[in-house]
Design a protein around this motif. Sequence first.
Motif, PDB file in Angstrom:
ATOM      1  N   LYS A  40      45.466  53.089  94.261  1.00  0.00           N
ATOM      2  CA  LYS A  40      45.321  54.447  94.681  1.00  0.00           C
ATOM      3  C   LYS A  40      46.402  55.194  94.045  1.00  0.00           C
ATOM      4  O   LYS A  40      46.628  56.179  93.229  1.00  0.00           O
ATOM      5  N   ALA A  41      47.901  54.114  93.329  1.00  0.00           N
ATOM      6  CA  ALA A  41      49.093  54.472  92.904  1.00  0.00           C
ATOM      7  C   ALA A  41      48.467  54.678  91.284  1.00  0.00           C
ATOM      8  O   ALA A  41      49.174  56.047  90.840  1.00  0.00           O
ATOM      9  N   VAL A  42      47.762  54.071  91.002  1.00  0.00           N
ATOM     10  CA  VAL A  42      47.618  54.894  89.466  1.00  0.00           C
ATOM     11  C   VAL A  42      46.710  55.815  89.266  1.00  0.00           C
ATOM     12  O   VAL A  42      47.193  56.821  88.583  1.00  0.00           O
ATOM     13  N   LYS A  43      45.787  56.584  90.303  1.00  0.00           N
ATOM     14  CA  LYS A  43      45.135  56.785  90.432  1.00  0.00           C
ATOM     15  C   LYS A  43      45.732  58.487  90.892  1.00  0.00           C
ATOM     16  O   LYS A  43      45.603  59.713  90.163  1.00  0.00           O
ATOM     17  N   THR A  44      46.795  58.206  91.692  1.00  0.00           N
ATOM     18  CA  THR A  44      47.721  59.329  92.442  1.00  0.00           C
ATOM     19  C   THR A  44      48.315  60.248  91.374  1.00  0.00           C
ATOM     20  O   THR A  44      49.281  61.380  91.181  1.00  0.00           O
ATOM     21  N   ARG A  45      49.500  59.125  90.718  1.00  0.00           N
ATOM     22  CA  ARG A  45      50.561  59.111  89.681  1.00  0.00           C
ATOM     23  C   ARG A  45      50.204  59.268  88.182  1.00  0.00           C
ATOM     24  O   ARG A  45      51.350  59.987  87.309  1.00  0.00           O
ATOM     25  N   GLU A  54      55.962  56.199  88.509  1.00  0.00           N
ATOM     26  CA  GLU A  54      56.183  56.200  89.410  1.00  0.00           C
ATOM     27  C   GLU A  54      55.013  55.915  90.395  1.00  0.00           C
ATOM     28  O   GLU A  54      54.840  55.397  91.617  1.00  0.00           O
ATOM     29  N   ILE A  55      54.382  54.562  88.976  1.00  0.00           N
ATOM     30  CA  ILE A  55      53.372  54.258  89.763  1.00  0.00           C
ATOM     31  C   ILE A  55      53.470  53.061  90.848  1.00  0.00           C
ATOM     32  O   ILE A  55      53.555  52.222  91.758  1.00  0.00           O
ATOM     33  N   TRP A  56      54.986  52.359  89.750  1.00  0.00           N
ATOM     34  CA  TRP A  56      55.527  51.227  90.630  1.00  0.00           C
ATOM     35  C   TRP A  56      55.491  51.682  91.977  1.00  0.00           C
ATOM     36  O   TRP A  56      55.503  50.696  92.753  1.00  0.00           O
ATOM     37  N   ALA A  57      56.598  52.612  91.818  1.00  0.00           N
ATOM     38  CA  ALA A  57      57.585  52.682  93.360  1.00  0.00           C
ATOM     39  C   ALA A  57      56.223  53.311  94.137  1.00  0.00           C
ATOM     40  O   ALA A  57      56.162  53.166  95.111  1.00  0.00           O
ATOM     41  N   ALA A  58      55.465  53.268  94.392  1.00  0.00           N
ATOM     42  CA  ALA A  58      53.993  54.547  95.152  1.00  0.00           C
ATOM     43  C   ALA A  58      53.423  53.133  95.087  1.00  0.00           C
ATOM     44  O   ALA A  58      52.878  53.067  96.375  1.00  0.00           O
TER      45      ALA A  58
END
Length: 770
Positions: A346-351, A660-664
């Motif tokens: 999800k993080a990779v997709k959204t960010r 950003e991916i890491w943080a999300a």
Amino acid sequence: MGRAEERKARQRGSRRAAPKRRRPSGAGGKSGIRRLFTWKKIVGTFFGLCLLGMGAFIVLYMVIEIPEGNPEAELQSNVYKYSDGSIMARTGERNREIVDLAKVPKEVQRTFVAAENKTFYKDSGVDLKGTARGVLNTLSGKGAQGGSTITQQYVKNYYLSQDQTVTRKLKELVISLKLDREKPKDYILAGYINTSYYGRGAYGIQAAAQSYYRVDAEDLTVEQGAYLAALLQAPNQYDWAIASDTGKKLVQERWNYVLDNMVGEGWLSGSDRQGMKFPEPKEPKAAAGMEGQTGYLVEAANYSLKKQLVAQGAAEDMEQAKALVDLGGYTVTLNIDKKKQAELEKAVKTRLTSKLDPAKRAVDADVQAGAVSVDPKTGSVLAMYGGVDYVKHYTNNATRDDYQPASTFKPVILAAAVAQDAETQDGVPITANTMYDGTSKRPVMDGDRKVGFAPPNEDDVDYGDITVQEAMNKSVNSVFAQMGTDVGMSEVMKVAGDLGMDTEGVQAVPAQTLGSMGASPLEMAGVYATLDNHGKKVTPAVVKSVEHKDRTVEFPDPIGEQVISREAADTVTSVLTGVVDDGTAKKSVRENPLRDGQQVAGKTGTSDNNKSAWFTGFTPGLVTSVGLFGEDDKAPHPQVAMYKAGGVDHRVNGGGFPAEIWAAYTFGVMDEVTEFDLETKQGNAVKPSSTPTQSESPTQSPTQEETTEAPPSDEPTTEAPPSGEPTTEAPPSQSPSQSPSGSPSSEPPTDGESTEPEDPLFPGLDRQKQ
């Protein structure tokens, strides 16, 4: 007594008086050994043994019957589970579709005969010389050597096991003779091409035709058939998609050998042969059910399983291990946490992926993401992102190691410095508070000698005197290039290997301080997990356990020995908190509203020419490495730059999408807020210069933040300008000595944080991995 009687008496007396004469040695008669080994006895023994062998063979022929198909030849599946026991995938059911031989073009049929057994249509099903050679090699311990006919190979595949024993070879011989007498040649050939393994999980010619050429077996050309026939000798080595240069050369030679044999047998005209060109197969296409991330996870689990089968002696090499795995029957439980896996995707997709639009920006099609998340206490790989879709992008970006880790390597240099109690050129111990000269293009010095390396800082910014802490925060190349020489590059590379990087064949030269060797997100996650685990080695483990009805597979403990001191590991962790709170990751991580006070350490990285961008960061209980890689979406997929991808102003930086991916992901899966328990040379963790708040406004955009890992002099950050106070807990009260400065070298790299391996200014930096 008459004269006659007297003469006889004298003769008798004379004979009695005559001394006995000894027979000369070797003269007259035969010795005991020669009487024992006469030529008649030798010939007789030979014929006797022959008769005995013939009799034994006749008995074997009468006793051994053609058996039912071997159970190992039956279809089986491998089951893959998440860590909680829920099913992830079922694979391993043989990708096989039996086709009638009549549907396979005659010329294609003959490619297999030309490749494996030119006398197939005339022999009795066995190669006595080859079998005898195989038996002798087995008895002498030379392994699986010797020739076999197509009939014998089919018998081995379908009726027997792959064991290399004398008993199995004798059974193979008898069954082959009987099968040849009872079945027509076409039956045997059909069985052979339908049961053989061609690589890519394809069993049988129909599956192979689809896998390599996307056609049915009945539509194969002679050229394509010759390639598939050549594959049978070494399916994985000869697979064009993954073959080395040597493998490609060998399979082309084998392909030519097959076609030349066909000409020799009169099955192909010389003129047709001359016009044929090598038919490069298509790239692999994943099997159904392996879409999304599932295929990457299964592939990674299978790799770990195969390595362990080799390590414990169940297989001689990876190819044999693959054959064992492909037989099926394994239940593989992965360490993958279903919730964390979903959150990472999800993080990779959204960010990231939702912001990529190839129709608007062609470069967006070239951006590949990979990520690995590890529990530093257990070594378990909890989540993995391998690419947009296993079916669409076959290479696993989480495990590939062909891109530079760039500045994410800088903590390794500091770890080596602290672990070895290294000193600057002026004899000052290297700590977070030690001062260095941060001048861009400053020549690296070894005593009074220039080592010929003078890297520029990002945007060619001169920082002057700067602490190690601030140099890490701003990723100052000139400082860490000098520090690497102060420590000793051989020692730096040794520590890198101890922490988990693959340094085999990597040159210990100053340019490596810029992270110019290759590394994978899996590798970097392991390195930072070892730091997070206070210096105890963490080897990321994808597989939790494996069950099989016929064998036990035990995996080593992912947590190893202490490879660097706790103080050294904790000091690096302490310094890396500054990168998040006052450095290149502050926009994406520090000010994230989901952080909620969570302590974080990490490092950004962006390679020269913007071919890779990284953020590897950790909390006390979770380490995650995220990498973005520029890969041309058109074959042969060379590395390319990612400038302006995703709509950024300039470069794709580690402080942007990767952070950003890491943080999300990280803040999205946190169960509780935790703090580091550190024993450092500073006494405790480095604290931010100001308390992170949601309302605090950054001075730069996320894309600018990483681009200026060393900010330009006319746009300093408000937190810590180049000439300002260090961001440590307690500013140094004494005056630490700085390293020597000098004039710029005549051969600096062009720009950026690191130098590409192929940079002509620094030849010989290619990573030589076997």
